[in-house]
Design an enzyme around this catalytic site. Structure first.
Site, short mmCIF file in Angstrom:
data_model
loop_
_atom_site.label_atom_id
_atom_site.label_comp_id
_atom_site.label_asym_id
_atom_site.label_seq_id
_atom_site.Cartn_x
_atom_site.Cartn_y
_atom_site.Cartn_z
N GLY A 168 0.12 -7.48 5.78
CA GLY A 168 -0.86 -8.08 4.88
C GLY A 168 -0.25 -8.32 3.51
N GLY A 169 -1.11 -8.33 2.51
CA GLY A 169 -0.65 -8.59 1.15
C GLY A 169 0.34 -7.56 0.66
N GLY A 403 27.97 -34.04 -4.00
CA GLY A 403 27.06 -33.25 -4.84
C GLY A 403 27.41 -31.77 -4.78
N ALA A 404 27.92 -31.36 -3.63
CA ALA A 404 28.26 -29.94 -3.48
C ALA A 404 29.39 -29.55 -4.43
CB ALA A 404 28.63 -29.64 -2.03
C1 HXC Z 1 -6.88 3.67 6.08
C2 HXC Z 1 -5.41 3.75 7.81
C3 HXC Z 1 -4.94 2.46 7.50
C4 HXC Z 1 -5.52 1.79 6.40
C5 HXC Z 1 -3.86 3.16 9.21
N1 HXC Z 1 -4.72 4.14 8.88
N2 HXC Z 1 -3.99 2.12 8.39
N3 HXC Z 1 -6.37 4.35 7.10
N4 HXC Z 1 -6.49 2.44 5.71
N5 HXC Z 1 -5.13 0.59 6.04
C6 HXC Z 1 -4.89 5.43 9.52
C7 HXC Z 1 -5.48 5.32 10.91
O1 HXC Z 1 -6.88 5.31 10.83
C8 HXC Z 1 -4.94 6.60 11.54
O2 HXC Z 1 -5.72 7.69 11.09
C9 HXC Z 1 -3.59 6.75 10.93
O3 HXC Z 1 -3.60 5.98 9.74
C10 HXC Z 1 -2.47 6.22 11.80
O4 HXC Z 1 -2.83 4.92 12.22
P1 HXC Z 1 -2.71 4.46 13.74
O5 HXC Z 1 -3.41 3.19 13.87
O6 HXC Z 1 -3.12 5.59 14.63
O7 HXC Z 1 -1.14 4.28 13.87
P2 HXC Z 1 -0.34 3.21 14.71
O8 HXC Z 1 -0.89 3.09 16.09
O9 HXC Z 1 1.09 3.58 14.55
O10 HXC Z 1 -0.60 1.81 13.99
C11 HXC Z 1 -0.14 1.59 12.68
C12 HXC Z 1 -0.74 0.31 12.11
C13 HXC Z 1 -2.30 0.34 12.26
C14 HXC Z 1 -0.16 -0.89 12.86
C15 HXC Z 1 -0.31 0.22 10.65
O11 HXC Z 1 -2.77 1.58 11.75
C16 HXC Z 1 -2.97 -0.75 11.54
O12 HXC Z 1 -3.01 -1.89 12.05
N6 HXC Z 1 -3.51 -0.45 10.38
C17 HXC Z 1 -4.23 -1.44 9.60
C18 HXC Z 1 -3.26 -2.44 9.03
C19 HXC Z 1 -3.95 -3.42 8.13
O13 HXC Z 1 -4.47 -4.43 8.61
N7 HXC Z 1 -3.99 -3.08 6.84
C20 HXC Z 1 -4.58 -3.90 5.89
C21 HXC Z 1 -3.52 -4.94 5.57
S1 HXC Z 1 -4.09 -5.99 4.32
P3 HXC Z 1 -5.93 9.01 11.95
O14 HXC Z 1 -6.92 9.80 11.18
O15 HXC Z 1 -6.41 8.58 13.29
O16 HXC Z 1 -4.60 9.67 12.01
C22 HXC Z 1 -3.63 -5.22 2.98
C23 HXC Z 1 -4.08 -5.93 1.78
C24 HXC Z 1 -3.15 -5.74 0.67
O17 HXC Z 1 -3.01 -4.26 2.95
C25 HXC Z 1 -3.73 -6.46 -0.48
C26 HXC Z 1 -2.72 -7.00 -1.36
C27 HXC Z 1 -3.23 -8.19 -2.06
#
Ligand code: HXC
Length: 515
Positions: A168-169, A403-404
């Site tokens: 993501g971001g 040009g290079a």
């Molecule tokens: C809160 C989170 C989390 C998040 C993971 N966890 N991502 N908690 N916020 N963003 C927690 C899970 O609930 C889980 O908790 C533990 O971390 C491990 O995650 P798993 O999913 O069990 O691990 P895994 O299977 O290895 O997968 C990892 C992962 C997946 C691919 C990163 O967790 C995932 O897709 N997370 C969300 C990614 C995402 O879309 N993030 C937002 C991106 S946008 P428990 O308690 O079960 O251990 C963003 C915006 C930024 O970040 C903005 C900038 C402008």
């Protein structure tokens, strides 16, 4: 309980991160914990942790009952080869290393301090992104970091390692930093992951192909270094820091060099093949002149038709840029232009002299390149070289066409020293192409046998006139022709008298580089 006992209790809890079960689940060959990563990166016992007991402030979605001191990110100050650096490491075992309001503030505090004292900032990323339960507060945390990355750009070196997910971001913080390191199979970077892509565009792709270390090092050019595992990655970060000043007010760190400044490199005499189209590996020239033959190549797998990297000459770090005849004849294309431009600007920002090695047939012709904006991308490299005020030395090895020629740190772009090897050829284009343009009508009028003989004669005539360094020498566009074996001596002498170089740009807020 005394205050001291309470502090110890909290520290103990902080050290447990997400707990034994999550830590066990994260174990994999070659993968270190967040704390181990920091300790491996820094000089022994130099890590001083900050904000170890910080906790998140959110209460929704059950967060009120799950406070973990440190809140999923470790950070502080330490040393690499005795020099101060600031570092943070996300701990995936705590809420997936996700970014909360509190841990973003912790990272920002470190970044502010790094900028204030002029020390590199290193981020060890391993995170699920913005903490979902915190909503806009987490997003604000990212924006606070992006702002600081931008303000610190060009002031302190910023290094990012991706040691797990970065989606993501969240990718935009590393993207603004100067160098990105990725670990094979462990690191993944993408703006939208495979599932979202499948839903939106119906494309099927796995996370490795979409955002793995190989993808970003070889294809997208997002990453600069590829490592086999965490330790290899952290070792590479230390090696890179050895070439960089702590900030833009300092000179790069000079080391005592055992390699004699006057050492000759006889092998360079025969490096460039006589035939213009024959390839050779230009890295032999860079290594041939560098102290102890050491070259730290950057973006080795991306746009290999241009080589960039750091080396030392008589102990002084320099940035090297070289056309690579071993790949696509060393032609400049979109990717090579982007790669070179960013590197030239980094070196210029951080007082690293630029040594440019030229053997380039021109810009890559083709519909794909034109439609992809080779004009805009090629202009970046030109702009970067013209703008750079650090000491600039160019060595023309063979071809410098069209040009290079202008772009590759020619004399006209304020290059301080332009050397050529005796094999140099400077011309608007290669002999075959030039003869076809200049003598098309003359050649068409002849029968086949006479045409071949006349074409050959015209090519030889053109070569005799242009395929040599003399025209440029007569005008002072080249300062001297040097013996290849003595190139190291010439470069070291040049850097010596250039060490106090002063050059400036006209007063302006900033230029408008064609991005
Ligand atoms: C809160 C989170 C989390 C998040 C993971 N966890 N991502 N908690 N916020 N963003 C927690 C899970 O609930 C889980 O908790 C533990 O971390 C491990 O995650 P798993 O999913 O069990 O691990 P895994 O299977 O290895 O997968 C990892 C992962 C997946 C691919 C990163 O967790 C995932 O897709 N997370 C969300 C990614 C995402 O879309 N993030 C937002 C991106 S946008 P428990 O308690 O079960 O251990 C963003 C915006 C930024 O970040 C903005 C900038 C402008």
């Amino acid at each position: 309980m005394s205050h001291q006992a309470e502090i110890e209790r909290r520290k103990k809890r902080a050290a447990q991160g997400g707990g034994a079960a999550r830590q066990a689940a994260r174990q994999a060959p070659g993968r270190l914990s967040a704390r181990e990563r920091i300790e491996f990166l820094l000089d022994d016992s130099s890590f001083e942790e900050w904000d170890q007991l910080i906790e998140h402030r959110a209460t929704a979605f059950g967060l009120a009952h799950q406070r973990i001191p440190g809140d999923g990110v470790l950070g502080g100050v330490g040393r690499v080869e005795g020099r101060t650096v600031f570092v943070f490491a996300q701990d995936f075992t705590v809420f997936g290393g996700s970014l909360s309001e509190a841990n973003a503030a912790k990272i920002c505090k470190l970044m502010d301090a790094a900028l204030r004292v002029g020390a590199p900032m290193i981020g060890l990323n391993d995170s699920g992104g913005a903490r979902i339960q915190e909503g806009v507060a987490a997003l604000a945390g990212y924006a606070d970091i992006f702002l600081r990355n931008t303000l610190a750009s060009g002031v302190i070196p910023q290094l990012s390692a991706i040691l797990g997910p970065c989606a993501g971001g969240a990718v935009y913080s590393p993207a603004i930093t100067d160098f990105i390191f990725m670990v094979e199979r462990e690191s993944h970077m993408f703006v939208t992951g495979p599932d979202v892509i499948a839903a939106v565009t119906h494309e099927q792709v796995d996370k490795e192909a979409l955002g793995g270390a190989d993808t970003h090092n070889r294809l997208s050019g997002v990453a600069h270094f590829q490592a086999a595992d965490d330790r290899d990655c952290l070792r590479q970060m230390r090696a890179l820091l050895g070439y960089l000043p702590s900030n833009n007010q300092e000179d790069p760190p000079r080391r005592a060099a055992a390699d004699p400044a006057g050492r000759e490199a006889p092998a360079l005499e025969t490096l460039v093949p006589a035939a213009g189209h024959q390839p050779y590996d230009v890295r032999a020239a860079l290594r041939g002149v560098a102290d102890d033959g050491e070259l730290l190549e950057i973006q080795e797998h991306f746009a290999p038709n241009l080589v960039i990297g750091f080396a030392r000459l008589a102990g002084r770090p320099v940035g090297m840029v070289a056309n690579q005849p071993a790949h696509l004849a060393g032609v400049l294309d979109i990717d090579a232009s982007d790669k070179g431009a960013r590197f030239v600007r980094f070196c210029d920002a951080f007082n690293l002299p630029l040594i440019t090695w030229v053997d380039v047939p021109g810009f890559l012709p083709g519909v794909q390149q034109e439609l992809g904006g080779i004009i805009r991308h090629g202009a970046k490299l030109l702009f970067a070289y013209a703008e750079a005020t650090v000491p600039k030395i160019t060595v023309t090895l063979r071809k410098a066409y069209g040009g290079a020629y202008c772009v590759m740190a020619s004399k006209h772009l304020r290059t301080d020293l332009n050397y050529a090897w005796p094999t140099a050829e400077i011309a608007v284009m290669g002999a075959e192409g030039a003869v076809r343009v200049l003598y098309r009508k003359e050649l068409q009028a002849l029968d086949e046998a006479a045409r071949a003989a006349q074409e050959k004669a015209r090519i030889e005539e053109y070569r005799a006139h242009f395929a040599n360094p003399f025209v440029a020498l007569e005008r002072g566009y080249l300062d001297a022709v040097i013996a290849p074996r003595q190139t190291r001596q010439h470069l070291i002498r040049g850097l010596e008298w250039l060490q106090n170089k002063r050059a400036a740009l006209p007063p302006k807020k900033h230029g408008n580089i064609p991005l």
